[in-house]
Write a protein that holds these residues in place. Structure first.
Motif, PDB file in Angstrom:
ATOM      1  N   UNK A   1       0.863  -1.254   0.121  1.00 26.01           N
ATOM      2  CA  UNK A   1      -0.061  -0.215   0.000  1.00 26.01           C
ATOM      3  C   UNK A   1       0.863   1.308  -0.130  1.00 26.01           C
ATOM      4  N   UNK A   2       1.809   1.338   0.824  1.00 24.72           N
ATOM      5  CA  UNK A   2       2.740   2.484   0.835  1.00 24.72           C
ATOM      6  C   UNK A   2       3.410   2.795  -0.460  1.00 24.72           C
ATOM      7  N   UNK A   3       3.826   1.537  -1.015  1.00 26.62           N
ATOM      8  CA  UNK A   3       4.408   1.762  -2.401  1.00 26.62           C
ATOM      9  C   UNK A   3       3.687   2.376  -3.426  1.00 26.62           C
ATOM     10  N   UNK A   4       2.412   1.795  -3.327  1.00 29.40           N
ATOM     11  CA  UNK A   4       1.032   2.122  -4.238  1.00 29.40           C
ATOM     12  C   UNK A   4       0.991   3.714  -4.005  1.00 29.40           C
ATOM     13  N   UNK A   5       1.190   4.136  -2.904  1.00 26.31           N
ATOM     14  CA  UNK A   5       1.010   5.801  -2.653  1.00 26.31           C
ATOM     15  C   UNK A   5       1.707   6.666  -3.721  1.00 26.31           C
ATOM     16  N   UNK A   6       2.991   5.906  -4.138  1.00 30.35           N
ATOM     17  CA  UNK A   6       3.581   6.728  -4.912  1.00 30.35           C
ATOM     18  C   UNK A   6       3.100   7.048  -6.429  1.00 30.35           C
ATOM     19  N   UNK A   7       2.110   6.236  -6.645  1.00 27.01           N
ATOM     20  CA  UNK A   7       1.203   6.354  -8.145  1.00 27.01           C
ATOM     21  C   UNK A   7       0.330   7.646  -7.994  1.00 27.01           C
ATOM     22  N   UNK A   8       0.088   8.047  -6.755  1.00 26.48           N
ATOM     23  CA  UNK A   8      -0.749   9.233  -6.522  1.00 26.48           C
ATOM     24  C   UNK A   8      -0.269  10.600  -7.508  1.00 26.48           C
ATOM     25  N   UNK A   9       1.050  11.004  -7.164  1.00 28.07           N
ATOM     26  CA  UNK A   9       1.730  11.939  -7.807  1.00 28.07           C
ATOM     27  C   UNK A   9       1.565  11.676  -9.310  1.00 28.07           C
ATOM     28  N   UNK A  10       1.791  10.381  -9.992  1.00 23.06           N
ATOM     29  CA  UNK A  10       1.482  10.306 -11.277  1.00 23.06           C
ATOM     30  C   UNK A  10       0.125  10.582 -11.724  1.00 23.06           C
ATOM     31  N   UNK A  11      -0.838  10.056 -11.028  1.00 26.27           N
ATOM     32  CA  UNK A  11      -2.260  10.550 -11.202  1.00 26.27           C
ATOM     33  C   UNK A  11      -2.461  11.949 -11.379  1.00 26.27           C
ATOM     34  N   UNK A  12      -1.733  12.802 -10.599  1.00 22.25           N
ATOM     35  CA  UNK A  12      -2.205  14.124 -10.655  1.00 22.25           C
ATOM     36  C   UNK A  12      -1.174  15.175 -11.126  1.00 22.25           C
ATOM     37  N   UNK A  13      -0.184  14.431 -11.690  1.00 22.86           N
ATOM     38  CA  UNK A  13       0.796  15.083 -12.814  1.00 22.86           C
ATOM     39  C   UNK A  13       0.272  15.976 -13.728  1.00 22.86           C
ATOM     40  N   UNK A  14      -0.655  15.608 -14.428  1.00 19.06           N
ATOM     41  CA  UNK A  14      -1.147  16.728 -15.438  1.00 19.06           C
ATOM     42  C   UNK A  14      -1.758  18.114 -14.716  1.00 19.06           C
ATOM     43  N   UNK A  15      -2.061  17.964 -13.628  1.00 13.92           N
ATOM     44  CA  UNK A  15      -2.547  19.253 -12.893  1.00 13.92           C
ATOM     45  C   UNK A  15      -1.389  20.295 -12.708  1.00 13.92           C
ATOM     46  N   UNK A  16      -1.475  21.438 -13.024  1.00 15.68           N
ATOM     47  CA  UNK A  16      -0.670  22.478 -12.835  1.00 15.68           C
ATOM     48  C   UNK A  16       0.890  22.136 -13.453  1.00 15.68           C
ATOM     49  N   UNK A  17       0.680  21.412 -14.865  1.00 20.53           N
ATOM     50  CA  UNK A  17       2.010  21.103 -15.348  1.00 20.53           C
ATOM     51  C   UNK A  17       2.406  22.420 -16.227  1.00 20.53           C
ATOM     52  N   UNK A  18       3.571  22.924 -15.748  1.00 16.03           N
ATOM     53  CA  UNK A  18       4.244  24.033 -16.304  1.00 16.03           C
ATOM     54  C   UNK A  18       5.664  23.723 -16.813  1.00 16.03           C
ATOM     55  N   UNK A  19       5.656  23.623 -18.189  1.00 17.34           N
ATOM     56  CA  UNK A  19       6.982  23.198 -19.078  1.00 17.34           C
ATOM     57  C   UNK A  19       7.523  22.129 -18.604  1.00 17.34           C
ATOM     58  N   UNK A  20       6.545  20.993 -18.447  1.00 19.11           N
ATOM     59  CA  UNK A  20       7.000  19.662 -17.998  1.00 19.11           C
ATOM     60  C   UNK A  20       7.202  19.383 -16.642  1.00 19.11           C
TER      61      UNK A  20
END
Length: 194
Positions: free
Chosen positions: A3-22
């Motif tokens: 579960x702890x390792x899968x928490x690392x997927x959360x930033x991947x899911x919200x990556x498109x939000x507030x994406x400025x220049x990559x």
């Protein structure tokens, strides 16, 4: 741990939000908050030492997997998800191993724990200047150039710290605390500066 390792997927899911220049503001904020909430828990910090038996092999396997994927040019969503799980397992395993094997006190650790913030501030400028001149004027193999830059920049950065901590203005600017005229940091290099 899974579960702890899968928490690392959360930033991947919200990556498109507030994406400025990559670079995503939301992604970096998520990493910051995850780190803050997880590592501020004392019992969690203690558990990471025992978890490193599991998290380090996961980290090592994912490191090898990513190297192979990079070599055969396999990218896409699998690469990104593996990157985030790789990052989480790496942080957990290295933190746990450090908690297990590097949790001791000595003059060396006391000095460098108090000097860590000023060294952090000073090191980048030193590395950039040395790197510029090394790349331009030093004609040796890159690995030797790298080792030379690391060694010389470390010596120069610690030397600058020793000089700056003795001056009230620069010690204030670097966040070095003073108590009744004496500096909190006692140098393990003191015999060399007398």
């Amino acid at each position: 741990i899974i579960k702890l390792l899968l928490i690392g997927v959360i930033p991947y899911i919200i990556k498109p939000i507030g994406n400025l220049g990559g670079k995503s503001i939301a992604e970096f904020m998520a990493w910051f908050l995850i780190g803050f909430f997880i590592f501020s828990n004392e019992s969690f910090q203690e558990k990471t030492a025992s978890w490193s038996i599991v998290t380090f092999p996961i980290f090592a396997i994912l490191l090898i997997t990513r190297c192979v994927m990079y070599k055969i040019q396999v990218f896409g969503p699998y690469w990104d998800v593996l990157t985030y799980i790789f990052t989480c397992s790496g942080i957990l395993s290295l933190f746990g191993l450090a908690k297990k094997f590097l949790n001791f006190n000595s003059a060396f650790t006391k000095y460098f724990s108090q000097a860590s913030y000023p060294l952090y501030i000073l090191h980048q400028s030193v590395i950039v200047i040395l790197g510029f001149f090394a790349a331009k004027y030093v004609r040796i193999p890159y690995i030797l150039q790298y080792l030379l830059i690391v060694l010389i920049s470390f010596v120069i950065t610690v030397g600058l710290y020793e000089i700056f901590r003795r001056n009230r203005v620069t010690s204030f600017l670097l966040g070095i605390k003073q108590f009744s005229g004496r500096y909190e940091t006692t140098s393990c290099f003191e015999p060399f500066f007398r």
